[in-house]
Design an enzyme around this catalytic site. Structure first.
Site, PDB file in Angstrom:
ATOM      1  N   ASP A  60     -12.644 -71.220 -10.131  1.00  0.00           N
ATOM      2  CA  ASP A  60     -13.762 -70.457  -9.054  1.00  0.00           C
ATOM      3  C   ASP A  60     -13.222 -71.102  -7.912  1.00  0.00           C
ATOM      4  OD1 ASP A  60     -15.969 -69.683  -8.154  1.00  0.00           O
ATOM      5  OD2 ASP A  60     -17.433 -70.818  -9.579  1.00  0.00           O
TER       6      ASP A  60
ATOM      7  N   ASP B 210     -16.971 -73.382  -1.052  1.00  0.00           N
ATOM      8  CA  ASP B 210     -17.062 -73.283   0.605  1.00  0.00           C
ATOM      9  C   ASP B 210     -16.536 -74.490   1.075  1.00  0.00           C
ATOM     10  OD1 ASP B 210     -18.197 -70.619   0.395  1.00  0.00           O
ATOM     11  OD2 ASP B 210     -19.647 -71.733  -0.883  1.00  0.00           O
TER      12      ASP B 210
ATOM     13  N   GLU C 287     -22.449 -69.876 -11.627  1.00  0.00           N
ATOM     14  CA  GLU C 287     -21.042 -70.775 -11.588  1.00  0.00           C
ATOM     15  C   GLU C 287     -21.421 -72.022 -12.172  1.00  0.00           C
ATOM     16  OE1 GLU C 287     -19.304 -68.676  -7.467  1.00  0.00           O
ATOM     17  OE2 GLU C 287     -20.526 -70.185  -7.494  1.00  0.00           O
TER      18      GLU C 287
HETATM   19  C1  A5P Z   1     -19.780 -67.773  -4.682  1.00  0.00           C
HETATM   20  O1  A5P Z   1     -21.444 -67.810  -5.013  1.00  0.00           O
HETATM   21  C2  A5P Z   1     -19.288 -69.142  -4.012  1.00  0.00           C
HETATM   22  O2  A5P Z   1     -19.720 -70.145  -4.577  1.00  0.00           O
HETATM   23  C3  A5P Z   1     -17.969 -68.751  -3.955  1.00  0.00           C
HETATM   24  O3  A5P Z   1     -17.054 -69.368  -5.131  1.00  0.00           O
HETATM   25  C4  A5P Z   1     -17.534 -69.365  -2.570  1.00  0.00           C
HETATM   26  O4  A5P Z   1     -18.492 -69.042  -1.682  1.00  0.00           O
HETATM   27  C5  A5P Z   1     -16.121 -69.292  -2.321  1.00  0.00           C
HETATM   28  O5  A5P Z   1     -15.964 -67.995  -1.902  1.00  0.00           O
HETATM   29  P1  A5P Z   1     -14.669 -67.246  -1.112  1.00  0.00           P
HETATM   30  O6  A5P Z   1     -13.485 -67.711  -1.993  1.00  0.00           O
HETATM   31  O7  A5P Z   1     -14.828 -65.873  -0.854  1.00  0.00           O
HETATM   32  O8  A5P Z   1     -14.449 -68.142   0.108  1.00  0.00           O
END
Ligand code: A5P
Length: 224
Positions: free
Chosen positions: A80, A83, A102
């Protein structure tokens, strides 16, 4: 090469024949999913649990066999994005709004592998507003209770209406600036009635794969 793609494709190497794999959400893990699609076409035998409707659509498109979380007790690994990642490999997630699924998928995974570019690596968590998933009922009250934890919660919107998660809930993006005690905050947040889950992933990541602009990939292992 794209830093996200570098990290994401590297992480695909952890997936082996016969595994049950959780598929995260976002623009970084997008590249892992595309890569796994290619590997499946070449004979890789895996079954995967998606963490969002978007990921489900993408995974189906690239031909990855899917199962639901209800069909498994545990997963071999989940890959996964995030941020923010600090030095303890604690995370902020949920920028894409998929944090609840998640976290549920990560919680039943033997290993959680996080793929990010170097811009996500921070000393302290909190510059990225912490996504908190709340039930729509009385969210204004929940927001006030969150504010008491020294943050400014902002209702996430899309096209001028509240953003709705895959679970039918709202997201309050909580602006803290700096989170001094992520573990304690995680506990306090989830005690507020109306909060479904928050985007702090504490002591959950086992491996963080970071793609750098110079083409290097660094891998950090959590000793937990
Ligand atoms: C999704 O809800 C998020 O937890 C993403 O895993 C996180 O925002 C990372 O996203 P990017 O890879 O698009 O930056």
């Amino acid at each position: 090469m794209d830093r996200k793609k570098l990290a994401a494709e590297k992480a695909a190497q952890y997936v082996k024949d016969g595994m049950l794999v959780g598929l995260g959400t976002g623009s970084t893990v997008f590249w892992t999913i595309k890569k796994l699609g290619e590997l499946v076409k070449n004979g890789l035998d895996v079954r995967c649990v998606p963490t969002s409707k978007n990921t489900e659509i993408l995974a189906k498109k690239v031909g990855i066999p899917l199962i639901t979380i209800s069909e498994v007790n545990e997963l071999d690994l989940t890959i996964d994005g995030a941020d923010e990642v600090n030095r303890n490999l604690d995370l902020i997630k949920g920028g894409g709004g998929a944090l609840l699924r998640e976290k549920m998928v990560a919680s039943i995974s033997d290993r959680l592998i996080i793929v990010v570019d170097e811009s996500k690596s921070v000393l302290n968590l909190g510059r990225f507003p912490l996504p908190v998933e709340v039930v729509p009922f009385g969210f204004e009250i929940t927001s006030k209770q969150l504010r008491a934890l020294d943050c400014i919660p902002i209702l996430r919107t899309e096209h001028n209406i509240p953003f709705i998660t895959d679970n039918g809930n709202y997201i309050l993006d909580c602006h803290f600036s700096i989170i001094q005690e992520p573990h304690e905050l995680n506990r306090k947040l989830n005690m507020i009635p109306g909060v479904v889950e928050n985007g702090l992933f504490i002591k959950m990541a086992d491996i963080v794969v970071i793609g750098h602009i110079n083409g290097n990939v660094k891998i950090f292992n959590n000793t937990k």
